[in-house]
Design a protein around this motif. Structure first.
Motif, PDB file in Angstrom:
ATOM      1  N   LEU A   1       0.827  -1.204   0.000  1.00  0.00           N
ATOM      2  CA  LEU A   1       0.000   0.000   0.000  1.00  0.00           C
ATOM      3  C   LEU A   1       0.861   1.254   0.000  1.00  0.00           C
ATOM      4  CD1 LEU A   1      -2.811   1.334   0.335  1.00  0.00           C
ATOM      5  CD2 LEU A   1      -2.533   1.028   2.804  1.00  0.00           C
ATOM      6  N   PHE A   2       1.873   1.294   0.871  1.00  0.00           N
ATOM      7  CA  PHE A   2       2.738   2.457   0.965  1.00  0.00           C
ATOM      8  C   PHE A   2       3.549   2.672  -0.306  1.00  0.00           C
ATOM      9  CE2 PHE A   2       2.979   1.191   5.676  1.00  0.00           C
ATOM     10  CZ  PHE A   2       1.792   1.855   5.956  1.00  0.00           C
ATOM     11  N   GLN A   3       3.916   1.601  -0.977  1.00  0.00           N
ATOM     12  CA  GLN A   3       4.796   1.693  -2.143  1.00  0.00           C
ATOM     13  C   GLN A   3       4.035   1.831  -3.452  1.00  0.00           C
ATOM     14  OE1 GLN A   3       7.190  -1.823  -1.544  1.00  0.00           O
ATOM     15  NE2 GLN A   3       8.463  -0.849   0.024  1.00  0.00           N
ATOM     16  N   THR A   4       2.719   1.956  -3.365  1.00  0.00           N
ATOM     17  CA  THR A   4       1.887   2.157  -4.551  1.00  0.00           C
ATOM     18  C   THR A   4       1.738   3.646  -4.842  1.00  0.00           C
ATOM     19  OG1 THR A   4       0.646   0.113  -4.178  1.00  0.00           O
ATOM     20  CG2 THR A   4      -0.408   1.789  -5.543  1.00  0.00           C
ATOM     21  N   ASN A   5       1.826   4.011  -6.101  1.00  0.00           N
ATOM     22  CA  ASN A   5       1.635   5.404  -6.523  1.00  0.00           C
ATOM     23  C   ASN A   5       0.194   5.813  -6.268  1.00  0.00           C
ATOM     24  OD1 ASN A   5       1.499   7.867  -7.773  1.00  0.00           O
ATOM     25  ND2 ASN A   5       2.059   7.150  -9.797  1.00  0.00           N
ATOM     26  N   HIS A   6      -0.008   6.825  -5.423  1.00  0.00           N
ATOM     27  CA  HIS A   6      -1.335   7.339  -5.120  1.00  0.00           C
ATOM     28  C   HIS A   6      -1.377   8.827  -5.474  1.00  0.00           C
ATOM     29  CE1 HIS A   6      -1.766   3.865  -2.051  1.00  0.00           C
ATOM     30  NE2 HIS A   6      -2.513   3.613  -3.100  1.00  0.00           N
ATOM     31  N   PRO A   7      -1.662   9.156  -6.723  1.00  0.00           N
ATOM     32  CA  PRO A   7      -1.677  10.564  -7.122  1.00  0.00           C
ATOM     33  C   PRO A   7      -2.808  11.378  -6.498  1.00  0.00           C
ATOM     34  CG  PRO A   7      -2.452   9.166  -8.910  1.00  0.00           C
ATOM     35  CD  PRO A   7      -1.939   8.247  -7.852  1.00  0.00           C
ATOM     36  N   ASP A   8      -3.878  10.702  -6.066  1.00  0.00           N
ATOM     37  CA  ASP A   8      -5.005  11.407  -5.464  1.00  0.00           C
ATOM     38  C   ASP A   8      -4.789  11.573  -3.970  1.00  0.00           C
ATOM     39  OD1 ASP A   8      -6.266  11.482  -7.937  1.00  0.00           O
ATOM     40  OD2 ASP A   8      -7.304   9.574  -7.588  1.00  0.00           O
ATOM     41  N   ASP A   9      -5.043  12.785  -3.483  1.00  0.00           N
ATOM     42  CA  ASP A   9      -4.821  13.091  -2.072  1.00  0.00           C
ATOM     43  C   ASP A   9      -5.544  12.134  -1.140  1.00  0.00           C
ATOM     44  OD1 ASP A   9      -3.281  15.203  -2.823  1.00  0.00           O
ATOM     45  OD2 ASP A   9      -4.716  16.760  -2.266  1.00  0.00           O
ATOM     46  N   ASP A  10      -6.770  11.735  -1.494  1.00  0.00           N
ATOM     47  CA  ASP A  10      -7.571  10.947  -0.559  1.00  0.00           C
ATOM     48  C   ASP A  10      -7.148   9.488  -0.486  1.00  0.00           C
ATOM     49  OD1 ASP A  10      -8.451  10.080  -3.012  1.00  0.00           O
ATOM     50  OD2 ASP A  10     -10.579  10.474  -2.652  1.00  0.00           O
ATOM     51  N   GLN A  11      -6.085   9.105  -1.204  1.00  0.00           N
ATOM     52  CA  GLN A  11      -5.580   7.744  -1.135  1.00  0.00           C
ATOM     53  C   GLN A  11      -4.174   7.665  -0.537  1.00  0.00           C
ATOM     54  OE1 GLN A  11      -5.790   5.890  -4.982  1.00  0.00           O
ATOM     55  NE2 GLN A  11      -8.025   5.928  -5.046  1.00  0.00           N
ATOM     56  N   GLN A  12      -3.594   8.781  -0.201  1.00  0.00           N
ATOM     57  CA  GLN A  12      -2.199   8.812   0.251  1.00  0.00           C
ATOM     58  C   GLN A  12      -2.103   8.440   1.724  1.00  0.00           C
ATOM     59  OE1 GLN A  12      -1.315  12.771  -0.941  1.00  0.00           O
ATOM     60  NE2 GLN A  12      -0.957  12.214  -3.082  1.00  0.00           N
ATOM     61  N   VAL A  13      -1.119   7.584   2.048  1.00  0.00           N
ATOM     62  CA  VAL A  13      -1.036   7.022   3.389  1.00  0.00           C
ATOM     63  C   VAL A  13       0.392   6.595   3.699  1.00  0.00           C
ATOM     64  CG1 VAL A  13      -1.679   4.754   2.478  1.00  0.00           C
ATOM     65  CG2 VAL A  13      -1.959   5.211   4.898  1.00  0.00           C
ATOM     66  N   SER A  14       0.827   6.775   4.945  1.00  0.00           N
ATOM     67  CA  SER A  14       2.168   6.304   5.336  1.00  0.00           C
ATOM     68  C   SER A  14       2.391   6.492   6.828  1.00  0.00           C
ATOM     69  CB  SER A  14       3.267   7.062   4.579  1.00  0.00           C
ATOM     70  OG  SER A  14       3.201   8.459   4.838  1.00  0.00           O
ATOM     71  N   TYR A  15       3.389   5.765   7.351  1.00  0.00           N
ATOM     72  CA  TYR A  15       3.955   5.969   8.682  1.00  0.00           C
ATOM     73  C   TYR A  15       5.453   6.206   8.490  1.00  0.00           C
ATOM     74  CZ  TYR A  15      -0.231   3.339  10.145  1.00  0.00           C
ATOM     75  OH  TYR A  15      -1.506   2.898  10.333  1.00  0.00           O
ATOM     76  N   HIS A  16       6.119   6.659   9.518  1.00  0.00           N
ATOM     77  CA  HIS A  16       7.575   6.751   9.440  1.00  0.00           C
ATOM     78  C   HIS A  16       8.222   5.369   9.574  1.00  0.00           C
ATOM     79  CE1 HIS A  16       6.619  11.000  10.352  1.00  0.00           C
ATOM     80  NE2 HIS A  16       7.670  11.221   9.586  1.00  0.00           N
ATOM     81  N   MET A  17       7.625   4.512  10.402  1.00  0.00           N
ATOM     82  CA  MET A  17       8.231   3.208  10.647  1.00  0.00           C
ATOM     83  C   MET A  17       7.181   2.186  11.040  1.00  0.00           C
ATOM     84  SD  MET A  17      11.420   2.329  13.221  1.00  0.00           S
ATOM     85  CE  MET A  17      12.592   3.253  12.209  1.00  0.00           C
ATOM     86  N   LEU A  18       7.417   0.938  10.625  1.00  0.00           N
ATOM     87  CA  LEU A  18       6.641  -0.204  11.093  1.00  0.00           C
ATOM     88  C   LEU A  18       7.512  -1.037  12.022  1.00  0.00           C
ATOM     89  CD1 LEU A  18       4.902  -1.761   7.926  1.00  0.00           C
ATOM     90  CD2 LEU A  18       3.979  -0.073   9.508  1.00  0.00           C
ATOM     91  N   ILE A  19       6.876  -1.718  12.972  1.00  0.00           N
ATOM     92  CA  ILE A  19       7.548  -2.712  13.794  1.00  0.00           C
ATOM     93  C   ILE A  19       6.927  -4.059  13.453  1.00  0.00           C
ATOM     94  CG2 ILE A  19       8.094  -3.532  16.104  1.00  0.00           C
ATOM     95  CD1 ILE A  19       9.422  -0.897  15.501  1.00  0.00           C
ATOM     96  N   GLY A  20       7.720  -4.939  12.814  1.00  0.00           N
ATOM     97  CA  GLY A  20       7.220  -6.242  12.398  1.00  0.00           C
ATOM     98  C   GLY A  20       6.946  -7.144  13.587  1.00  0.00           C
TER      99      GLY A  20
END
Length: 274
Positions: A120-139
């Protein structure tokens, strides 16, 4: 974070609802972050600002020594697509100066699996309402997975405030703390990938890595423990309550040990706030 279209959530078969990671502010690509030449509006109230903490950031040498004492493995770098994060905004569209220094740490959970979240994070999301991320994940195994550089703005908490502090950067946008936040998310166990109110919880390895990363961020940016919070606590949309099943009594021993080992107990002072 940014809310995804309903059909996308269905396609992932993850039953996302109020515990979802998918929520965020509208980034606004049509407005300059610096708003060059835009005079402050006389009818705009002054911005509320989060005061500087009473604890100073540690030196690079101290931080590096801490990393060595903790025996930290290198971060697993899996950077998000550039559409899913941005610069910390210097000014709003009314010309007012915004705070850009990371001052708050927000805890989340993914709800979906680690591979799904990374995809999800590495997918191109040109639309504002689809953009998403965190600084870090803990597996689940405790790995620290780097998604967004600390100096950049991740889209982790949309309509949000820390106490009364929030930032609305342009007309039509919601108030958000993303500009001053660091976002860290725990990968959810398989029995929590839906809209239930709880699940089996997080692993000991996750709590340990989480505590150590929180301490490193505190030391790097001078953030007291009183500014460690959850998505549920800062959310103002009344729809987010992650990280579900989080246990502070499992976090605290790891945090206390790390702070003692690194000689950084000043960040563990509950009176360290402004």
């Amino acid at each position: 974070m940014r809310s995804l279209p309903h059909q996308f959530a269905i396609s992932l078969v993850i039953g996302l609802c109020s515990c979802s990671l998918l929520d965020g502010d509208s980034g606004g690509k049509g407005v300059s972050d610096t708003a060059v030449g835009v005079p402050p509006s006389l009818d705009r109230p002054p911005l509320m600002r989060l005061g500087e903490s009473r604890v100073a950031a540690a030196s690079l040498e101290v931080i590096q020594a801490c990393e060595k004492r903790l025996g930290l493995a290198a971060e697993d770098v899996q950077l998000a697509h550039p559409t899913n994060f941005g610069e910390r905004k210097v000014r709003d569209s009314w010309g007012r100066v915004l705070q850009v220094k990371p001052m708050v740490i927000v805890l989340h959970e993914t709800v979906i699996s680690e591979p799904q979240a990374l995809g999800l994070f590495q997918t191109n999301h040109p639309d504002d309402d689809q953009q998403v991320s965190y600084h870090m994940l803990i597996g689940r195994d405790g790995r620290r997975v780097r998604i967004v550089p600390d100096q950049k703005r991740a889209y982790g908490s949309g309509m949000s405030a820390f106490g009364d502090i929030t930032m609305r950067d342009r007309p039509g946008s919601v108030g958000s703390i993303n500009n001053i936040a660091l976002h860290l998310s725990l990968v959810t166990p398989s029995d929590g990938r839906g809209d239930s109110h709880g699940h089996s919880g997080y692993t000991n390895a996750q709590y340990k890595s989480l505590a150590e990363q929180v301490l490193l961020w505190q030391a790097t940016f001078g953030i007291p423990i009183t500014r460690l919070t959850t998505h549920a606590a800062v959310d103002r949309s009344r729809s987010r309550y992650d990280p579900r099943s989080f246990r502070w009594d499992r976090f605290d021993p790891h945090y206390n040990h790390a702070a003692e080992l690194c000689g950084l107990n000043q960040f563990n002072n509950e009176q360290a706030g402004p």
